[in-house]
Design a protein around this motif. Structure first.
Motif, short mmCIF file in Angstrom:
data_model
loop_
_atom_site.label_atom_id
_atom_site.label_comp_id
_atom_site.label_asym_id
_atom_site.label_seq_id
_atom_site.Cartn_x
_atom_site.Cartn_y
_atom_site.Cartn_z
N LEU A 21 157.67 -16.79 4.19
CA LEU A 21 158.42 -17.62 3.24
C LEU A 21 159.88 -17.74 3.66
N GLU A 22 160.44 -16.69 4.20
CA GLU A 22 161.83 -16.75 4.65
C GLU A 22 161.97 -17.72 5.84
N SER A 23 161.00 -17.71 6.75
CA SER A 23 161.07 -18.62 7.90
C SER A 23 160.89 -20.07 7.45
N ILE A 24 160.04 -20.33 6.45
CA ILE A 24 159.87 -21.68 5.92
C ILE A 24 161.16 -22.14 5.25
N LYS A 25 161.76 -21.26 4.45
CA LYS A 25 163.01 -21.59 3.77
C LYS A 25 164.11 -21.90 4.78
N PHE A 26 164.21 -21.10 5.83
CA PHE A 26 165.21 -21.31 6.87
C PHE A 26 164.96 -22.63 7.60
N GLY A 27 163.68 -22.94 7.88
CA GLY A 27 163.34 -24.18 8.57
C GLY A 27 163.70 -25.41 7.75
N ILE A 28 163.43 -25.37 6.45
CA ILE A 28 163.77 -26.49 5.58
C ILE A 28 165.28 -26.66 5.49
N LYS A 29 165.98 -25.55 5.33
CA LYS A 29 167.45 -25.61 5.24
C LYS A 29 168.03 -26.19 6.52
N GLU A 30 167.57 -25.76 7.68
CA GLU A 30 168.08 -26.27 8.95
C GLU A 30 167.71 -27.73 9.16
N THR A 31 166.57 -28.15 8.64
CA THR A 31 166.17 -29.55 8.78
C THR A 31 167.00 -30.46 7.89
N LEU A 32 167.18 -30.08 6.64
CA LEU A 32 167.88 -30.94 5.69
C LEU A 32 169.39 -30.80 5.78
N PHE A 33 169.89 -29.60 6.02
CA PHE A 33 171.32 -29.33 6.05
C PHE A 33 171.67 -28.51 7.29
N PRO A 34 171.65 -29.12 8.48
CA PRO A 34 171.84 -28.33 9.69
C PRO A 34 173.24 -27.74 9.85
N ASP A 35 174.24 -28.32 9.21
CA ASP A 35 175.59 -27.81 9.39
C ASP A 35 176.11 -27.08 8.15
N ASP A 36 175.23 -26.70 7.26
CA ASP A 36 175.58 -25.98 6.03
C ASP A 36 176.73 -26.68 5.30
N PRO A 37 176.46 -27.84 4.71
CA PRO A 37 177.53 -28.59 4.05
C PRO A 37 178.07 -27.91 2.80
N PHE A 38 177.37 -26.92 2.30
CA PHE A 38 177.80 -26.28 1.06
C PHE A 38 178.80 -25.16 1.28
#
Length: 124
Positions: A21-38
């Protein structure tokens, strides 16, 4: 595999496996927000977070206050240039598809109404 006479001074180890689940969460975050806009939201008051959030999701709110007449002139020249290329391209593609040229002309004119970047690249 590789040069047998070369010894790596710093051996590279395989990182430990993450839970699924952590790897899925990380993959989605990197796909949608690759530069950590938050990251810009950290340590900000709520009103500033709201303004930054609106600017992130509606980009015109960020650049419109700085938009000048010089930018408008450059945008107008770019628009005329693209239009001068898109109209003959649309007519030619219509002819290649054995359609009347007016269909290609209408497609080119619709360029100014809808997804212009996608139409210029030929995706629509």
């Amino acid at each position: 595999m590789g040069n047998p006479y070369y010894e790596c001074p710093l051996p590279v180890t395989i990182p430990p496996a993450k839970p699924f689940l952590e790897s899925i969460k990380f993959g989605i975050k990197e796909t949608l927000f690759p530069d950590d806009p938050f990251r810009q939201f950290k340590n900000q008051p709520a009103s500033r977070k709201f303004i930054l959030g609106m600017q992130y999701f509606v980009p015109i709110l960020e650049w419109a206050p700085r938009y000048t007449f010089e930018f408008f002139k450059a945008d107008l020249i770019a628009g005329i240039t693209i239009a001068s290329l898109a109209v003959p391209q649309g007519i030619s593609y219509a002819s290649l598809a054995s359609l009347p040229p007016i269909i290609g002309l209408c497609e080119s004119v619709s360029l100014f109404i809808s997804f212009s970047k996608l139409q210029i690249l030929g995706y629509i």
